[in-house]
Design a protein around this motif. Structure first.
Motif, mmCIF file in Angstrom:
data_model
loop_
_atom_site.group_PDB
_atom_site.id
_atom_site.type_symbol
_atom_site.label_atom_id
_atom_site.label_comp_id
_atom_site.label_asym_id
_atom_site.label_seq_id
_atom_site.Cartn_x
_atom_site.Cartn_y
_atom_site.Cartn_z
ATOM 1 N N ARG A 1 7.121 6.938 -4.744
ATOM 2 C CA ARG A 1 6.801 7.619 -3.479
ATOM 3 C C ARG A 1 7.076 8.796 -3.309
ATOM 4 O O ARG A 1 5.342 8.757 -2.284
ATOM 5 C CB ARG A 1 8.513 7.055 -2.298
ATOM 6 C CG ARG A 1 8.728 5.660 -2.189
ATOM 7 C CD ARG A 1 9.251 5.324 -1.147
ATOM 8 N NE ARG A 1 11.324 6.522 -1.164
ATOM 9 C CZ ARG A 1 12.017 5.715 -1.783
ATOM 10 N NH1 ARG A 1 11.798 4.364 -2.209
ATOM 11 N NH2 ARG A 1 13.375 6.236 -1.731
ATOM 12 N N THR B 1 5.565 3.706 1.499
ATOM 13 C CA THR B 1 4.799 3.965 0.473
ATOM 14 C C THR B 1 4.594 2.539 -0.227
ATOM 15 O O THR B 1 3.382 2.471 -0.803
ATOM 16 C CB THR B 1 4.270 4.724 -0.745
ATOM 17 O OG1 THR B 1 5.346 4.227 -1.394
ATOM 18 C CG2 THR B 1 4.921 6.115 -0.229
ATOM 19 N N PRO C 1 1.472 -1.967 2.670
ATOM 20 C CA PRO C 1 0.166 -1.497 3.526
ATOM 21 C C PRO C 1 -0.496 -2.533 4.386
ATOM 22 O O PRO C 1 -2.025 -2.251 4.535
ATOM 23 C CB PRO C 1 -0.394 -0.936 1.900
ATOM 24 C CG PRO C 1 -0.300 -2.106 0.731
ATOM 25 C CD PRO C 1 1.324 -1.655 1.535
ATOM 26 N N SER D 1 3.498 -3.878 -3.730
ATOM 27 C CA SER D 1 3.320 -3.779 -2.571
ATOM 28 C C SER D 1 3.500 -4.808 -1.689
ATOM 29 O O SER D 1 3.684 -6.620 -2.214
ATOM 30 C CB SER D 1 1.982 -3.127 -1.766
ATOM 31 O OG SER D 1 0.814 -4.752 -1.868
ATOM 32 N N ASN E 1 4.818 1.962 6.247
ATOM 33 C CA ASN E 1 4.275 2.270 5.264
ATOM 34 C C ASN E 1 4.144 3.650 4.636
ATOM 35 O O ASN E 1 4.234 3.705 4.005
ATOM 36 C CB ASN E 1 3.046 1.947 5.932
ATOM 37 C CG ASN E 1 1.692 1.859 3.947
ATOM 38 O OD1 ASN E 1 2.947 1.368 2.734
ATOM 39 N ND2 ASN E 1 0.561 2.472 4.160
ATOM 40 N N GLN E 2 4.163 5.028 5.828
ATOM 41 C CA GLN E 2 4.077 6.164 5.351
ATOM 42 C C GLN E 2 5.194 6.405 4.397
ATOM 43 O O GLN E 2 5.137 7.130 3.350
ATOM 44 C CB GLN E 2 3.751 7.043 6.911
ATOM 45 C CG GLN E 2 2.524 7.197 7.052
ATOM 46 C CD GLN E 2 2.575 8.364 7.993
ATOM 47 O OE1 GLN E 2 3.362 7.875 9.657
ATOM 48 N NE2 GLN E 2 2.398 9.658 7.553
ATOM 49 N N ALA F 1 3.312 9.086 -4.537
ATOM 50 C CA ALA F 1 2.282 8.202 -3.353
ATOM 51 C C ALA F 1 2.288 8.902 -1.956
ATOM 52 O O ALA F 1 1.605 8.573 -0.821
ATOM 53 C CB ALA F 1 2.717 7.026 -3.275
ATOM 54 N N GLY G 1 5.220 9.484 0.137
ATOM 55 C CA GLY G 1 6.263 9.138 0.845
ATOM 56 C C GLY G 1 7.462 9.854 0.645
ATOM 57 O O GLY G 1 7.965 11.022 -0.022
#
Lengths: 430, 430, 430, 430
Positions: free
Chosen positions: D394, D93, D96, D51, D89-90, D397, D399
């Motif tokens: 992604r 992913t 965060p 990240s 972030n959405q 997660a 995304g």
């Protein structure tokens, strides 16, 4: 010239204290120069004929994208800026012209503005257009460029603004239009290099078509900023090819801070002159990029070498020699008047030193491949402390021996801090 | 082609091991590309038509002013160099031409040399003259320059050498003369910038006058080294003005390592094409100056962006598009054959990636000022791993899937280390 | 000093012609300086105490990887080089020490060599080791590095060579060992950055362990060349961390041409002093990279700013101040003696100008945030033409008023061209 | 996470269209990697654990000193900025955490702000202090510096502001304080280099003393801008010496755009790690200076080489490995959300490619001085198109497969343009 901001008495009083020392230094230097066949009075006369314009916007404190730190007494309109420019010219006697910038310096009555400047002892230099910022209420954005924009409306608006600048300039008595655009890209692929230039050339041709017969159009190149991947007129190569395409009276303007690292700027000056396209200068200095530092503060030797090329070009004009000189600096940490006084002196000193170069010795050494003596011909001139020549020329023209000391003695800024409204915080040059 | 140094059997044997994987990767990539409307076979065909020349001198280990570290089996004459170039072309299939350099590659019989190369599967690219070094017994020194020298004898000698290079090139079948001179200065004042250029242009015109009607003269600029204060053809601006002055078939050659720091080379490529003067390339890579590192080893993205401009120019040729491509590297720490195999692959990969750019999408985004999508149009193509396309094109042309592995398997260098005489210590590229 | 190459009579005769003018200029400058409270004789005395070493190898004509252009009368061994260095010192009076380089200056009897130098008026400065080139018959190659090589044999050989240099230096009377290595890489991945440095530090510790108690070890960093992707001691950050790791008497040496573009070298000088690791200088000048041009020929203001930091450090020594000064230039286009005479004068001039800075005024302006006056404190000193001070100091020490004119008048080089054997063509500094 | 700005349905719908192709590409790549012994799922898992933080201020359109061109729907307070960061972030992913900047992001209730972020799926990264601009009503100006100012009041104010930042950060859950100051000079002589650093170190020590036991203080160096002659923490050398002086938990932060031209940044990363002081990164890209362009847009290979050093450091942590990663860009010509989506992907791709490097092969080649194979070990990994790995991570997660397409499909910006108040014209980053 009935409205000069600094009293002649104050200058005279200041000079009185230094005159004896000045004469002693001037005479000592005169004897020294005479030994090598140079007449100091002839050099002083040349210096007295030299001048450089100051930019109206330079009278205000500059800033960066991070911040601007204003000072009390800063000018906030063209009238106050003219007054400050008049102080610079009174003390230095070498900055009799102001270069305006539109729309920043817009007024309702340019005839009156010309008159106002005249009363302050000032004339007008090249007009600068601004198509790198949006103005409130503007029809088309320059976010994607101006003269080279994809958007025909933005291009047309930019062309018209430049033509308006010419019209204002005619009223003020200018004869040069300086065109610098912020057009460029931040991403590979953002624009097509060739088509962008096509559009730029097409727009520039429209401006050129509106140019009065005794005017010149000066193209100013810049490697980067505000665009950070490419700019449409990025270097002297792009500039001269554009100037060739646009027309005879389109020339190139060299800003000392707009080049790639390490580039030999004095050679560029020689190249532009060699191909008949040397139009003018924006003087400043830099260490990293377009730092807009005070002329000669970082690399005074480079400034001398530039003037050496100018002296060479003047002596061997080929297709003519008539460059326009302007200071273009951002005074972020000093009083702008002090920086321009100091810069004007640094520029004039390099002009004077270049005048001291023994060109016959230089050319003789060049032709004999006597590298060391060719270099020494320049170095000897560079090493001379020409301060007495400059000071004497100033005194004779009504200026100050020590321009900074006289300015400080005048209390001018403190007075203005009382009179003028305060400038707010912010960033940049807006 | 009866004398190829690597046996076809060895290549076939090497390929046999990787063929299944290659087909799998090629097909997977084909399906992926098909989804965006690209026919992988069409790209492969384009790649199969691509080629880049190698320089004869590149077959030897290079060095710096500090030292050269030779390797066993280095070539020491044009015959051995041709043999090594043949290995590169056999395995890579994209380097079918050699660019010779005189006097380094002088022989008594050029007809025989052309025949010898032909037997090795090689033709001849641009001829390179050398007026940056003195040769034993030379009448006039180039210590003070060649084409731009103050010394008329040195100028005449340099002109005649270039004309001799043209004559040799005619016998070999070349059609380009590349002119790079080391002329320049180490001291301010050493030479007059304008008069030096005058002399250069006068000398170059004499060479141009001797150019056969189907030949081109390529001017190569360089910012610095061996001269460290100024060079007579220092940048693309000087180069294109010179080329314009000299004549229609005089063009500019871009060496990727000859620019000031940070300069946007892909834009220079576009500018030269826009003004009809893009003549060719010397491919290499650099981090600091004219480092002559392997193509694409430091900044492969820049190499891709250069090829993107070339693809754009090919699609929009304006006044024609016919650049000459050559590798020009100094292999100081590797086996030169390996470096040229690796470099040829890096160059071809960028050519292939530039061919993958969706130009309609790119132009559409540019016209809509959709900066992000214009950038993504390039980035999508850059991100594709084109190795399967290149390998498949090579296999179909008789080359190797994995050029380095095949070369190592051949034991070629070890064999030559037995056969060839050792190279002594020393410095530089002499 | 029974063997001085230039006769005292010749110097006296030369000086006789200029002495009257010198006195006039010296006195005029003295009066001018006195007005600001400076005693010119005190400055002259300081200048008389200044000296800078010359490198033995600098007496020969330098070259690049492309070519070397020798001149008649060049020295080809340490004995001839010493004689040339003696000429430089006789005329300039500021270069009484020679910095030797091994194995280039190897002789059978160092006691005799020390004696020979002494007869020529010369002592010995820092000893320079050479592990960036292979010598004929050497057991381990430095092709892959020396102190940081993967090959333990090469590392050991390099350590032993440095220790041998210390031993020779003891016999000559040196007290400094300067270590510059060419170690580095041309490709990403070629070496592991951390492990290379580990090996370098381990090797350097072994050399340091052999250092006599009154010696210093000076680490010289260089950004690039001969390695073009990375170097093991690339910048002052790596250098000072290495020096901290190695030991108390390990210091950093600054070569003015070994930095990235635009870097503020005078600040690096201040930083090294601030952290107790400023060991010495290699003076030269550059425009593009490690150009090894004559000191002060390109950017004399930078040289002044460096000396300003040295003057500041001398006045505020914190943990001591004892930098070693050496010229380190490559004289590719001039007579090396002339270049070193000119350079020694440029260096001494900057030392003198830095001595003229009114430090109380400078500090006062700094503390008051009076930026303009702080700058002017430096600029006033920089603008002074200190030539009369330097010439007077020379005359009083037996040197020449005009060092270049006296040298030319001596006919020294022409004499040596008769006596010495010619140097062959070639490239580089081998 | 009840307040996510993009509906999960929209993402799912978008992904549905591309899922089949993604699986096909992922499997093909998996087979290809498997041939060299790499498990694609293991790489995907590593990618899923990666990240990088985004800066709150990056959500707004950036500008230069010349102009800012706002876009409709720009955020103007921390709440709107958080919402935009949540979108990034959405879809990606991998972002965060948000890095706040004070006083820009000041609110009355930080507990509530932390809660608000949490609802948007966001945590907090390093806190950034601001002492490079004056705020309205501020007691002491930073015009002459902050932590290093001559003015004790300004220093104290700057120290207190940093301590306040720590206090706010504690409430938000941060554990790093990033300190970048604009302190520096525009003129030689303006400040004393050593005394400025003394004051900086003294001020920094006061901040460090207030640092909670589990916090780190990250020093960010910058070569120039807003100061254009010198900056107090100008390079990694100054930074690491300061960090060593300040304390164990004081580390260095590398911004990719804050270096001199040509500098080898990946080596600096290795050096900082080697000496235990690598604290974190500000990712962006540049061509000329601190251009703050999108990460990987200009030189993606350099970004890969940086991550290669990080992967090496992670595998050989010596004294620990825990760098903090943040994007730090100025989005002058794009939608900031799109730029950060694109940049996060470019950064993650380089992380993934560095994970693909066969370190045993790399080290083996390094130890054998097999330069070509060491280079190829890196190049093979760099050439892999890792997009399927990133997209699959992604998708798993929550995304988007194609982050830009999904964002555009969402209509988010147009919606905000309706809801949010317009941003005025102006310049800079204020």
């Amino acid at each position: 010239m009935s409205n000069l901001p600094i009293s002649a008495d104050l200058i005279a009083e200041h000079n009185a204290k230094g005159l004896e020392a000045l004469h002693e230094d001037y005479e000592a230097l005169g004897r020294k120069l005479a030994r090598t066949g140079i007449d100091i009075d002839a050099i002083k006369k040349r210096v007295a004929g030299f001048s450089v314009a100051v930019p109206s916007w330079g009278a205000g404190r500059g800033g960066t994208r991070f911040a601007k730190f204003p000072i009390p007494g800063e000018p906030t309109n063209i009238h106050e800026k003219l007054e400050d420019c008049s102080v610079i010219n009174q003390l230095s006697t070498v900055t009799p012209r102001v270069s305006p910038h539109f729309p920043w310096d817009k007024v309702a009555d340019y005839k009156a503005l010309r008159e106002e400047a005249s009363e302050l002892g000032l004339g007008w230099d090249a007009v600068n257009s601004n198509t790198f910022q949006d103005q409130v209420g503007q029809a088309h954005t320059y976010a994607n460029g101006s003269l080279s924009s994809q958007d025909a409306g933005a291009r047309q608006q930019a062309v018209e603004h430049n033509i308006e600048c010419i019209e204002i300039g005619r009223q003020l008595g200018s004869t040069d239009l300086t065109v610098w655009v912020g057009d460029g890209t931040n991403f590979p692929g953002q624009q097509d290099f060739a088509r962008s230039l096509d559009r730029y050339l097409d727009s520039a041709a429209q401006i050129y078509a509106a140019l009065p017969g005794d005017w010149r159009m000066l193209l100013e190149h810049k490697m980067f900023e505000p665009a950070f991947y490419s700019t449409v007129i990025s270097d002297w190569g792009s500039s001269i090819l554009a100037a060739q395409t646009i027309g005879e009276r389109c020339k190139c303007l060299v800003d000392l801070g707009h080049h790639a690292p390490n580039v030999n700027i004095e050679q560029i000056v020689a190249r532009l002159h060699r191909f008949g396209k040397l139009g003018g200068f924006h003087f400043n200095d830099s260490k990293y990029g377009d730092d807009d530092l005070d002329s000669g503060s970082i690399n005074p030797h480079q400034l001398f070498l530039v003037f050496n090329e100018l002296a060479e070009a003047e002596a061997n004009p080929r297709d003519g020699f008539n460059p326009s000189y302007m200071i273009d600096q951002s005074h972020n940490v000093t009083d702008p008047i002090e920086s321009m006084l100091s810069s004007a002196e640094a520029i004039t000193a390099c002009f004077a030193k270049a005048s001291l170069v023994d060109r016959a010795a230089l050319h003789g050494a060049q032709e004999a491949n006597d590298t060391m003596m060719a270099f020494q011909a320049l170095r000897r001139a560079y090493n001379v402390d020409v301060a007495p020549i400059l000071a004497m020329a100033r005194v004779e023209a009504g200026g100050a021996i020590d321009v900074l000391a006289a300015y400080r003695a005048s209390g001018y800024r403190a007075r203005k801090a009382q009179e003028r409204k305060a400038v707010g915080l912010g960033a940049g040059i807006v």
